[in-house]
Scaffold this motif. Sequence first.
Motif, short mmCIF file in Angstrom:
data_model
loop_
_atom_site.label_atom_id
_atom_site.label_comp_id
_atom_site.label_asym_id
_atom_site.label_seq_id
_atom_site.Cartn_x
_atom_site.Cartn_y
_atom_site.Cartn_z
N SER A 62 10.57 31.28 -28.80
CA SER A 62 9.12 31.18 -28.98
C SER A 62 8.61 32.14 -30.06
O SER A 62 7.54 31.93 -30.63
CB SER A 62 8.40 31.47 -27.66
OG SER A 62 8.55 32.83 -27.28
N HIS A 87 10.77 22.19 -25.03
CA HIS A 87 9.41 21.92 -25.49
C HIS A 87 8.41 22.33 -24.40
O HIS A 87 7.42 23.04 -24.66
CB HIS A 87 9.25 20.43 -25.81
CG HIS A 87 8.02 20.09 -26.57
ND1 HIS A 87 8.04 19.50 -27.81
CD2 HIS A 87 6.70 20.25 -26.27
CE1 HIS A 87 6.80 19.31 -28.25
NE2 HIS A 87 5.97 19.76 -27.32
N PRO A 120 9.50 31.32 -36.02
CA PRO A 120 8.62 30.36 -36.69
C PRO A 120 9.11 28.91 -36.55
O PRO A 120 8.31 27.97 -36.63
CB PRO A 120 8.65 30.81 -38.15
CG PRO A 120 9.03 32.26 -38.11
CD PRO A 120 9.96 32.40 -36.93
N GLU A 121 10.42 28.75 -36.33
CA GLU A 121 10.98 27.40 -36.18
C GLU A 121 10.45 26.71 -34.92
O GLU A 121 10.47 25.47 -34.83
CB GLU A 121 12.52 27.49 -36.09
CG GLU A 121 13.19 27.93 -37.37
CD GLU A 121 13.08 26.89 -38.46
OE1 GLU A 121 13.23 25.69 -38.15
OE2 GLU A 121 12.84 27.26 -39.63
N ALA A 122 9.99 27.49 -33.95
CA ALA A 122 9.50 26.91 -32.70
C ALA A 122 8.31 25.98 -32.94
O ALA A 122 8.22 24.90 -32.34
CB ALA A 122 9.12 28.02 -31.72
N LYS A 123 7.40 26.39 -33.82
CA LYS A 123 6.23 25.55 -34.11
C LYS A 123 6.63 24.24 -34.76
O LYS A 123 6.06 23.18 -34.49
CB LYS A 123 5.25 26.31 -35.01
CG LYS A 123 4.09 26.91 -34.25
CD LYS A 123 2.95 27.28 -35.17
CE LYS A 123 1.74 27.66 -34.30
NZ LYS A 123 0.61 28.16 -35.10
N ILE A 153 1.87 29.36 -25.31
CA ILE A 153 0.64 29.22 -26.11
C ILE A 153 -0.50 29.87 -25.32
O ILE A 153 -0.82 29.43 -24.21
CB ILE A 153 0.33 27.74 -26.41
CG1 ILE A 153 1.47 27.10 -27.22
CG2 ILE A 153 -0.99 27.61 -27.17
CD1 ILE A 153 1.31 25.61 -27.48
N ALA A 177 -1.73 20.45 -26.86
CA ALA A 177 -0.29 20.28 -27.09
C ALA A 177 0.38 19.62 -25.89
O ALA A 177 1.28 18.78 -26.04
CB ALA A 177 0.35 21.63 -27.38
N LEU A 217 8.02 21.95 -32.08
CA LEU A 217 6.97 21.35 -31.24
C LEU A 217 6.30 20.16 -31.92
O LEU A 217 5.73 19.29 -31.24
CB LEU A 217 5.92 22.40 -30.87
CG LEU A 217 6.36 23.48 -29.87
CD1 LEU A 217 5.25 24.51 -29.69
CD2 LEU A 217 6.73 22.86 -28.53
N SER A 218 6.36 20.10 -33.23
CA SER A 218 5.73 18.99 -33.96
C SER A 218 6.67 17.80 -34.13
O SER A 218 6.27 16.74 -34.61
CB SER A 218 5.27 19.48 -35.34
OG SER A 218 6.38 19.77 -36.18
N GLU A 278 -5.69 24.95 -27.39
CA GLU A 278 -4.48 24.63 -28.15
C GLU A 278 -3.37 24.19 -27.21
O GLU A 278 -2.67 23.20 -27.47
CB GLU A 278 -4.03 25.85 -28.96
CG GLU A 278 -2.80 25.57 -29.83
CD GLU A 278 -2.26 26.81 -30.53
OE1 GLU A 278 -1.12 26.72 -31.05
OE2 GLU A 278 -2.95 27.85 -30.54
N CYS A 279 -3.22 24.92 -26.11
CA CYS A 279 -2.16 24.60 -25.15
C CYS A 279 -2.42 23.25 -24.48
O CYS A 279 -1.52 22.40 -24.40
CB CYS A 279 -2.08 25.70 -24.09
SG CYS A 279 -0.75 25.46 -22.90
#
Length: 225
Positions: free
Chosen positions: A48, A71, A51-54, A78, A87, A57-58, A83-84
């Motif tokens: 988490s 996921h 930066p790869e986590a974001k 979050i 998502a 998630l996409s 936002e949470c």
Amino acid sequence: MTELQTKLFSMADEKYRDFQSKLMPTVPKEKIIGIRTPLLRKFAKDFSKNPEAKIFLSELPHEFYEENNLHAFLLEYISDFDECAGAVTEFLPFVDNWATCDSMSPKVFGKNKEKLPGYIEKWLSAGDTYSVRFGIKMLMEHFLGEDFDIAYPEKVAEIESEEYYIRMMQAWYFATALAKQYDAALPFIENRKLEKWTHNKAIQKAVESYRITDKQKAYLKTLKI
């Protein structure tokens, strides 16, 4: 295979994979890696911060069961409610099993209960099984205590579905409601507001609960259809 998938497969336990596949008939066995939940949760906590986590998630849909669980676990980190919730709403239509659905419980939801009912309404009215199941789960987790309102069990009772995983969650909800809000929940059973299978399953699960008194259990048994 992606770099992330390679890392996930490095944590695989074949015997656990076989065990997991028996519990989840909706997921093909070849889509299960076999990672024990505490290990995957620990990985999610570390991942988490990456930066790869974001990016991950996409990237929906995912290929493997454990990617879906990862996921779900990442969403719990979050901290912004909207936002949470957004998502989660985006993710739920891609959930294909009860375990992923039930494992997800963002802490930020409990800290913003006044905002949660609006999203629960969306999930309950969604067309997919696990959005509905998750909506019921959120009512069960967050609104059977001091924030209880009779409108909530009424919403759950009104849901009509042939889906086993929705009916099972409805039964679980009412069994828990009988344990926490007995006087309010009992009329739904007495007046047969639930479909027959769900009605009987709710009674069964309530009778199995240590939070229901022996006297209450004896009466509930008389209400089976």
